[in-house]
Design an enzyme around this catalytic site. Structure first.
Site, short mmCIF file in Angstrom:
data_model
loop_
_atom_site.label_atom_id
_atom_site.label_comp_id
_atom_site.label_asym_id
_atom_site.label_seq_id
_atom_site.Cartn_x
_atom_site.Cartn_y
_atom_site.Cartn_z
N ASP A 77 -2.27 -0.77 5.89
CA ASP A 77 -2.52 -0.13 7.18
C ASP A 77 -3.97 0.09 7.54
O ASP A 77 -4.27 0.48 8.67
CB ASP A 77 -1.80 1.23 7.24
CG ASP A 77 -2.45 2.26 6.33
OD1 ASP A 77 -2.79 3.36 6.81
OD2 ASP A 77 -2.63 1.97 5.13
N ASP B 89 0.86 -1.18 0.00
CA ASP B 89 0.00 0.00 0.00
C ASP B 89 0.90 1.23 0.00
O ASP B 89 2.10 1.16 0.31
CB ASP B 89 -0.90 -0.05 1.24
CG ASP B 89 -1.70 1.21 1.43
OD1 ASP B 89 -2.33 1.68 0.45
OD2 ASP B 89 -1.71 1.75 2.55
N LEU B 90 0.33 2.40 -0.31
CA LEU B 90 1.13 3.61 -0.39
C LEU B 90 0.93 4.51 0.84
O LEU B 90 1.76 4.56 1.73
CB LEU B 90 0.80 4.38 -1.67
CG LEU B 90 1.69 5.58 -1.99
CD1 LEU B 90 3.13 5.17 -2.23
CD2 LEU B 90 1.14 6.33 -3.21
N ASP B 91 -0.21 5.19 0.92
CA ASP B 91 -0.46 6.13 2.02
C ASP B 91 -0.66 5.39 3.34
O ASP B 91 -1.50 4.48 3.43
CB ASP B 91 -1.70 6.98 1.71
CG ASP B 91 -1.47 7.89 0.51
OD1 ASP B 91 -0.87 8.95 0.69
OD2 ASP B 91 -1.90 7.51 -0.60
#
Length: 249
Positions: free
Chosen positions: A197, A18-20
């Site tokens: 997250d 995932d990124l953010d």
């Protein structure tokens, strides 16, 4: 194993990130995120260690991810899997993915204009309403977004995010992105590991487990947040460099 009990990255993995909130620290606004200078290089080196089997699976549009991680261009699933890109750079979608009706965006824009601090994020296949700067508007934001999702419940669903609510096509999930990428080289035959997250990452983790891998959660496994994830990748990148040096005649 790391000092926190997270396994170090292995050469036989297929890694989905995932990124953010995972690679990048959450910012007050989506356009205010900061990409640490060493992150693209660490990702590139880790991808080499994994034979190219490293992907970003993000709620962000593909163009935004590419801009943030430039000059790196990775395979992945974007818009929660509404857009796909394989290891050869070919793009597509997992079947027919609906687009939110235009009147939703129009009404949301008017709502945001009337409530300072709210932020509307338009995506190719979704909409996100951020209330980080106006937490007192959380209930009203959820009510409006829920009403829209209820207009087309077979096509769209409402998801909570970091101080935001997001309308996502039901046809687009991070799990579907993982499944699609795992069906072809260089991911096929490897052990999938998904790192995320929040609730939007649970589909990806579940698919990784279904395919014989596992998920790692930021805040639970990576208690140090994205900083710890980046350090984990940096160690893998360093090992890749060391192994390459040892292999030289």
């Amino acid at each position: 194993m790391t000092s926190f009990g997270v396994p170090e990255i292995e050469a036989g993995w297929a890694l989905f990130l995932d990124l953010d909130g995972t690679l990048l620290d959450i910012a007050p606004r989506p356009d205010a995120v900061v990409v640490p200078s060493g992150l693209p290089c660490a990702l590139a080196r880790t991808a080499v260690r994994l034979g190219g089997a490293l992907a970003v699976v993000s709620g962000r549009p593909r163009a935004t991810v590419d801009s943030l991680l430039a000059p790196l261009v990775l395979p992945g699933g974007f818009g929660h899997g509404a857009e796909l890109r394989d290891a050869l750079g070919r793009t597509g979608a997992p079947g027919t993915v609906p687009v939110p009706p235009q009147h939703w965006a129009v009404r949301l824009a008017a709502f945001v204009a009337a409530h300072p601090g709210l932020l509307l994020e338009r995506k190719p296949h979704g909409l996100a309403l951020h209330y980080r700067a106006a937490p007192d508007q959380a209930r009203a934001a959820k009510a409006l977004m829920s009403a829209f999702a209820d207009e087309a419940p077979s096509d769209f669903e409402l998801l909570p995010a970091h101080m935001a609510f997001e309308i996502r096509p039901r046809a687009a999930t991070k799990g579907r992105a993982v499944a699609a990428l795992m069906a072809a080289a260089p991911f096929r035959g490897r052990r999938p590991v998904f790192v995320g997250d929040d609730v939007t990452d649970e589909d990806g983790m579940a698919e990784a487990r279904r395919l014989g891998g596992f998920g790692l959660r930021v805040g639970e496994d990576f208690t140090g947040g994205p900083t710890e994830v980046r350090a984990w990748l940096a160690r893998a990148a360093d090992r890749s460099n060391t192994e390459a040096t040892l292999d030289q005649p």
